[in-house]
Design a protein around this motif. Sequence first.
Motif, PDB file in Angstrom:
ATOM      1  N   GLY A  42       0.818  -1.198   0.000  1.00  0.00           N
ATOM      2  CA  GLY A  42       0.000   0.000   0.000  1.00  0.00           C
ATOM      3  C   GLY A  42       0.852   1.249   0.000  1.00  0.00           C
ATOM      4  O   GLY A  42       2.077   1.193  -0.159  1.00  0.00           O
ATOM      5  N   ILE A  43       0.181   2.379   0.195  1.00  0.00           N
ATOM      6  CA  ILE A  43       0.837   3.683   0.268  1.00  0.00           C
ATOM      7  C   ILE A  43       0.567   4.204   1.669  1.00  0.00           C
ATOM      8  O   ILE A  43      -0.582   4.316   2.091  1.00  0.00           O
ATOM      9  CB  ILE A  43       0.282   4.647  -0.805  1.00  0.00           C
ATOM     10  N   GLU A  44       1.623   4.525   2.389  1.00  0.00           N
ATOM     11  CA  GLU A  44       1.493   4.870   3.805  1.00  0.00           C
ATOM     12  C   GLU A  44       2.472   5.975   4.143  1.00  0.00           C
ATOM     13  O   GLU A  44       3.526   6.087   3.521  1.00  0.00           O
ATOM     14  CB  GLU A  44       1.784   3.613   4.641  1.00  0.00           C
ATOM     15  N   SER A  45       2.133   6.808   5.129  1.00  0.00           N
ATOM     16  CA  SER A  45       3.049   7.863   5.564  1.00  0.00           C
ATOM     17  C   SER A  45       3.596   7.625   6.962  1.00  0.00           C
ATOM     18  O   SER A  45       4.573   8.245   7.358  1.00  0.00           O
ATOM     19  CB  SER A  45       2.359   9.229   5.506  1.00  0.00           C
ATOM     20  N   ALA A  61       4.358   7.705   1.428  1.00  0.00           N
ATOM     21  CA  ALA A  61       3.550   8.844   0.998  1.00  0.00           C
ATOM     22  C   ALA A  61       4.226  10.154   1.409  1.00  0.00           C
ATOM     23  O   ALA A  61       5.022  10.185   2.351  1.00  0.00           O
ATOM     24  CB  ALA A  61       2.158   8.761   1.617  1.00  0.00           C
ATOM     25  N   PRO A  62       3.907  11.246   0.707  1.00  0.00           N
ATOM     26  CA  PRO A  62       4.453  12.550   1.100  1.00  0.00           C
ATOM     27  C   PRO A  62       4.068  12.882   2.542  1.00  0.00           C
ATOM     28  O   PRO A  62       3.007  12.508   3.022  1.00  0.00           O
ATOM     29  CB  PRO A  62       3.780  13.517   0.120  1.00  0.00           C
ATOM     30  N   ASP A  72      10.136  10.419   1.553  1.00  0.00           N
ATOM     31  CA  ASP A  72       8.935  10.537   0.714  1.00  0.00           C
ATOM     32  C   ASP A  72       9.184   9.935  -0.659  1.00  0.00           C
ATOM     33  O   ASP A  72      10.249  10.126  -1.255  1.00  0.00           O
ATOM     34  CB  ASP A  72       8.535  12.008   0.546  1.00  0.00           C
ATOM     35  N   ASP A  73       8.205   9.193  -1.159  1.00  0.00           N
ATOM     36  CA  ASP A  73       8.201   8.553  -2.483  1.00  0.00           C
ATOM     37  C   ASP A  73       9.150   7.360  -2.598  1.00  0.00           C
ATOM     38  O   ASP A  73       9.194   6.725  -3.641  1.00  0.00           O
ATOM     39  CB  ASP A  73       8.493   9.545  -3.617  1.00  0.00           C
TER      40      ASP A  73
END
Length: 149
Positions: A42-45, A61-62, A72-73
């Motif tokens: 997934g995409i997570e921060s 994630a940013p 980030d990224d």
Amino acid sequence: MAILETARFEIPLLAAGQAHKELFHNEALTRIDFLIHPTVQGIESDPSNIEPLPGQSWLVAPGATNEWQGHDDHIAGWTGNGWAFIAPLAMMRVYIEPAASFAVYRGSWQPAEAIANPAAGSVVDSEARQAIDSILAALVAQGILLSGL
């Protein structure tokens, strides 16, 4: 002194007479393992929101926090001993498991989008619609687009 990592993905290289070569070799194999057919969960921060298993990875994630701050990224891969971070290159593609589709890196990760098949209009060209539907179906099958509405 010679640079002891590859230019693109900073994979550690071995040097003549280097002590603890197995550490550098294992780090290189770990990065390669995350890069061969990259798949993310997934995409997570915030890494505190997940319970990673060795071999799993996420897109950072940013605005990332905690251990991911400043990455980030990147692709963050859990090794069991900590996080390995891999900086993306232009047009790099990763498979996002929960979405069953791909994201491409173009300055930031661009996930696949859903495009609806043509359904209306004052003039209906059935052959053109059939061709468009076939193209969209092929793009969905490759994970480039999400299934239309």
